[in-house]
Design a protein around this motif. Structure first.
Motif, PDB file in Angstrom:
ATOM      1  N   UNK A 135     -11.628  -1.317  17.140  1.00 35.62           N
ATOM      2  CA  UNK A 135     -12.550  -2.376  16.706  1.00 35.62           C
ATOM      3  C   UNK A 135     -11.840  -3.693  16.396  1.00 35.62           C
ATOM      4  N   UNK A 136     -10.571  -3.819  16.826  1.00 32.90           N
ATOM      5  CA  UNK A 136      -9.845  -5.077  16.635  1.00 32.90           C
ATOM      6  C   UNK A 136      -9.240  -5.259  15.263  1.00 32.90           C
ATOM      7  N   UNK A 137      -9.173  -4.200  14.460  1.00 29.20           N
ATOM      8  CA  UNK A 137      -8.585  -4.313  13.130  1.00 29.20           C
ATOM      9  C   UNK A 137      -7.100  -4.662  13.234  1.00 29.20           C
ATOM     10  N   UNK A 138      -6.670  -5.656  12.461  1.00 33.40           N
ATOM     11  CA  UNK A 138      -5.268  -6.054  12.400  1.00 33.40           C
ATOM     12  C   UNK A 138      -4.713  -5.626  11.049  1.00 33.40           C
ATOM     13  N   UNK A 139      -3.746  -4.715  11.076  1.00 32.16           N
ATOM     14  CA  UNK A 139      -3.219  -4.171   9.832  1.00 32.16           C
ATOM     15  C   UNK A 139      -1.705  -4.373   9.774  1.00 32.16           C
ATOM     16  N   UNK A 140      -1.186  -4.991   8.717  1.00 34.17           N
ATOM     17  CA  UNK A 140       0.269  -5.174   8.587  1.00 34.17           C
ATOM     18  C   UNK A 140       1.001  -3.837   8.639  1.00 34.17           C
ATOM     19  N   UNK A 141       2.152  -3.809   9.300  1.00 33.28           N
ATOM     20  CA  UNK A 141       2.832  -2.555   9.586  1.00 33.28           C
ATOM     21  C   UNK A 141       3.660  -1.992   8.431  1.00 33.28           C
ATOM     22  N   UNK A 142       3.584  -2.600   7.274  1.00 33.05           N
ATOM     23  CA  UNK A 142       4.106  -1.982   6.054  1.00 33.05           C
ATOM     24  C   UNK A 142       3.234  -2.463   4.901  1.00 33.05           C
ATOM     25  N   UNK A 143       3.048  -1.603   3.915  1.00 39.84           N
ATOM     26  CA  UNK A 143       2.211  -1.981   2.778  1.00 39.84           C
ATOM     27  C   UNK A 143       2.815  -1.488   1.482  1.00 39.84           C
ATOM     28  N   UNK A 144       2.206  -1.886   0.394  1.00 38.70           N
ATOM     29  CA  UNK A 144       2.628  -1.429  -0.935  1.00 38.70           C
ATOM     30  C   UNK A 144       1.670  -0.347  -1.406  1.00 38.70           C
ATOM     31  N   UNK A 145       2.183   0.859  -1.627  1.00 32.28           N
ATOM     32  CA  UNK A 145       1.376   1.921  -2.204  1.00 32.28           C
ATOM     33  C   UNK A 145       1.333   1.790  -3.713  1.00 32.28           C
ATOM     34  N   UNK A 146       0.238   2.248  -4.326  1.00 30.52           N
ATOM     35  CA  UNK A 146       0.111   2.096  -5.788  1.00 30.52           C
ATOM     36  C   UNK A 146      -0.286   3.390  -6.487  1.00 30.52           C
ATOM     37  N   UNK A 147      -0.255   4.517  -5.786  1.00 31.03           N
ATOM     38  CA  UNK A 147      -0.576   5.788  -6.431  1.00 31.03           C
ATOM     39  C   UNK A 147       0.449   6.086  -7.519  1.00 31.03           C
ATOM     40  N   UNK A 148      -0.006   6.633  -8.626  1.00 28.50           N
ATOM     41  CA  UNK A 148       0.821   6.943  -9.797  1.00 28.50           C
ATOM     42  C   UNK A 148       1.346   5.682 -10.490  1.00 28.50           C
ATOM     43  N   UNK A 149       0.716   4.556 -10.203  1.00 29.98           N
ATOM     44  CA  UNK A 149       1.079   3.318 -10.901  1.00 29.98           C
ATOM     45  C   UNK A 149      -0.114   2.892 -11.750  1.00 29.98           C
ATOM     46  N   UNK A 150      -0.055   3.152 -13.042  1.00 37.27           N
ATOM     47  CA  UNK A 150      -1.192   2.843 -13.913  1.00 37.27           C
ATOM     48  C   UNK A 150      -0.820   1.924 -15.073  1.00 37.27           C
ATOM     49  N   UNK A 151       0.468   1.723 -15.317  1.00 35.00           N
ATOM     50  CA  UNK A 151       0.893   0.818 -16.384  1.00 35.00           C
ATOM     51  C   UNK A 151       0.580  -0.611 -15.956  1.00 35.00           C
ATOM     52  N   UNK A 152      -0.173  -1.327 -16.797  1.00 34.95           N
ATOM     53  CA  UNK A 152      -0.581  -2.686 -16.457  1.00 34.95           C
ATOM     54  C   UNK A 152       0.624  -3.587 -16.205  1.00 34.95           C
ATOM     55  N   UNK A 153       1.596  -3.507 -17.072  1.00 33.93           N
ATOM     56  CA  UNK A 153       2.787  -4.359 -16.921  1.00 33.93           C
ATOM     57  C   UNK A 153       3.529  -4.045 -15.637  1.00 33.93           C
ATOM     58  N   UNK A 154       3.717  -2.750 -15.341  1.00 35.50           N
ATOM     59  CA  UNK A 154       4.443  -2.343 -14.135  1.00 35.50           C
ATOM     60  C   UNK A 154       3.718  -2.760 -12.868  1.00 35.50           C
ATOM     61  N   UNK A 155       2.390  -2.568 -12.849  1.00 34.73           N
ATOM     62  CA  UNK A 155       1.632  -2.915 -11.647  1.00 34.73           C
ATOM     63  C   UNK A 155       1.648  -4.415 -11.414  1.00 34.73           C
ATOM     64  N   UNK A 156       1.455  -5.190 -12.473  1.00 31.00           N
ATOM     65  CA  UNK A 156       1.471  -6.649 -12.330  1.00 31.00           C
ATOM     66  C   UNK A 156       2.811  -7.121 -11.781  1.00 31.00           C
TER      67      UNK A 156
END
Length: 327
Positions: free
Chosen positions: A10-31
């Motif tokens: 469908x023409x989706x353009x997706x960057x070939x690397x991303x940032x995963x965020x699973x197990x990241x719940x601390x506000x300071x760490x995620x920011x």
């Protein structure tokens, strides 16, 4: 730097690397992690309703958008329908909740997080290991996913943790084709048959836990589930040999291998140093000998880290996507 993009169904353009965020719940760490990633050049952020961090991610994105440092259309955002939302009557509700959390009018892709739905208790928190599986009709659920695209809430839709049979059923009975399949993919679990199937249909394959999830046992311990021995990307001598040859880290070699396989890794880290290192994988390439050595590290099913063992009562469900633990 400009990250290469992959153009798929469908023409989706997706960057070939991303940032995963699973197990990241601390506000300071995620920011800190998200700000570092965006400054480095990451333009692909992966989250999920179940990660309980959408609101924090949304606030960081808003700061970048309002400051003019980033335009909404310049970043690819993924979120997912939670396991207790995998029911045709709950898709829109959880889509709306994720958009509200993220402070966005749309996400770039919305995924069904797991192929089996569970009980849902409004205003009640049910631990993952106490969820009860329910009847799950992928065709009816997919129709509701398609409605999210029609409403402009998601540009594309896809699946996660589905097997080939489950994708094929949707593919043959849908109006909007799945654009993405997100699965565990790392050097010790390479799933070539499933990856090739998706690539033949021009479905993007996004690799979660691309570094073999070294902190997975922490997650399992919190659920009271038995801890198992895990293969280690960071200490493996074969990966180290290739890394020394290219003057790179083991993690960079493992990520580059997945990219050269035509898949899209989304490594998670909250360390600024690791986030930067994980992104520095486009200034070298692996040769045929490197690829062969890394391909031979595949253990098949014994190499699976995220086996969803905490969902034991789901194993007898007809839509359980993995080999059963007693097989």
């Amino acid at each position: 730097m400009n990250v290469p993009v992959k153009i798929v169904t469908n023409g989706m353009k997706i960057p070939t690397i991303g940032l995963g965020t699973w197990q990241a719940t601390s506000e300071t760490e995620i920011e800190s992690a998200l700000n570092t990633a965006l400054e480095c050049g990451y333009r692909h952020i992966d989250t999920a309703y179940a990660y309980q961090n959408e609101e924090i991610i949304g606030r960081v994105l808003k700061n970048w958008f309002t400051s003019g440092k980033l335009k909404r259309e310049e970043v690819f955002i993924t979120t997912k329908l939670p396991i207790f939302g995998v029911h045709e009557d709950r898709v829109e509700m959880f889509m709306d909740r994720s958009l509200k959390n993220l402070g966005l009018k749309y996400v770039d892709i919305y995924l069904i997080h797991f192929p089996i739905g569970s009980n849902f208790v409004e205003n009640g928190e049910v631990p993952l290991n106490q969820l009860i599986p329910e009847r799950t009709d992928h065709i009816e659920i997919w129709k509701k996913m398609e409605e999210q695209v029609d409403a402009g809430k998601a540009k594309f839709i896809g699946v996660s943790n589905f097997n080939e049979r489950q994708i094929e059923k949707i593919w043959n009975n849908c109006r909007i084709k799945p654009a993405c399949q997100q699965i565990e993919l790392q050097v010790f679990l390479q799933q070539p048959k499933l990856v090739n199937y998706c690539h033949e249909k021009n479905i993007a394959v996004v690799a979660y836990s691309p570094l073999a999830s070294p902190k997975y046992n922490n997650f399992m311990a919190d659920l009271g589930v038995e801890i198992k021995d895990l293969p280690n990307v960071f200490t493996n001598p074969i990966i180290r040999e290739v890394a020394e040859k290219h003057k790179k880290t083991n993690a960079q070699i493992a990520l580059r291998y997945l990219i050269d396989m035509g898949t899209i890794p989304i490594p998670k880290s909250v360390s600024p140093l690791r986030i930067r290192e994980n992104f520095e994988v486009f200034d070298f390439s692996l040769d045929a000998d490197d690829m062969k050595k890394l391909k031979n590290l595949d253990l098949g099913e014994p190499g699976r880290i995220c086996d969803c063992n905490f969902l034991k009562r789901f194993e007898d469900h007809p839509e359980w996507p993995f080999p059963k633990s007693n097989q």
